[in-house]
Write an enzyme that holds these catalytic residues in place. Sequence first.
Site: not given
Lengths: 190, 190
Positions: B79, B81, B114, B117
């Site tokens: 992701h 992040e 999410c 993260c």
Amino acid sequence: MTDPVLTICFPDWLNDFLSGSPVTFPEVEARMRFVIKLSRLNTQHGSGGPFGAAVFDINGGLVAPGINLVASSGCSLLHAEVVALAAAQRVLGRYDIGDGGRFLYELYSSSEPCAMCFGAIPWSGVSGLVCGARDEDVRAIGFDEGAKLTDWVSALTRRGIRVERDVLRAEARAVLEGYAAAGGLVYNPG
Amino acid sequence: MTDPVLTICFPDWLNDFLSGSPVTFPEVEARMRFVIKLSRLNTQHGSGGPFGAAVFDINGGLVAPGINLVASSGCSLLHAEVVALAAAQRVLGRYDIGDGGRFLYELYSSSEPCAMCFGAIPWSGVSGLVCGARDEDVRAIGFDEGAKLTDWVSALTRRGIRVERDVLRAEARAVLEGYAAAGGLVYNPG
């Protein structure tokens, strides 16, 4: 493409260990014994914290191992579960390990997952999680498991991921306790 | 060491974009505009989902950017992040970005994190999280944010990580909506 942002490599000792290890582990306990052994060897070799993991197929075939590499790699993301999932995805060539539910793979971990690894599991496509030591065993030696849902097991189960706990818990916990007793590094303590 | 388990590289377009970009972003909105632009460019170049992130120092100096690389890399962990945090840790040479609280760095993300993260943020050593689009904006186009604590903002705040939400939310959401309208891949839908 230019310089890599991140490169994960297994240490030599892990490759040596794997070359002398079985490739299939038919029994649940044998799979757990394998990841607990990884957790112990990781501390003995100084390559990371006392955590081991692996992805196995439905017959117990080892897809990929994982060890905690946070301190040695300088990357806080490299918990054993994350490393095992990334390695398995590379071996299988897809970001969805189960390929839309066509295949069943399970993640074994020597300890219950922290908040990050808990969140990573559903994205990985594994259909099961099998754990040794409990959250409280991890916390007892000073590691922080993060802000995880109280009912994290149910949250995974509701997503079709079975969770089995306390497999060889005492053996897994003994590695944690040995690490703490030897003065092992506890990063990000709570 | 043998073959890498995982190598993350930025795509060429990102390196090209960075070479023509400022290195310091004094205003909060300018930092957010930068990560929203990453989210848009990532979809336009087909390198991943509509998510961008970056780690900035206290003066707005860009430490490292991140983009979603899940589909292009075959790794569910990547992701925006996670990529930004890993890249920043590599740049700074340590797994604790804040170095025990000595330095203040903040993670900017085009969308709220999410569950994975969210869990990763405290381990990274950043002292702040600034978000554009909300969870519900992400869910509205079919992505799953995972099983996150209802009070995830408070959970971060209690750990000393300040959270600022809704910065240029409409602009961030417009990228999500554009991606969905163009039929972009939504993986692991809920």
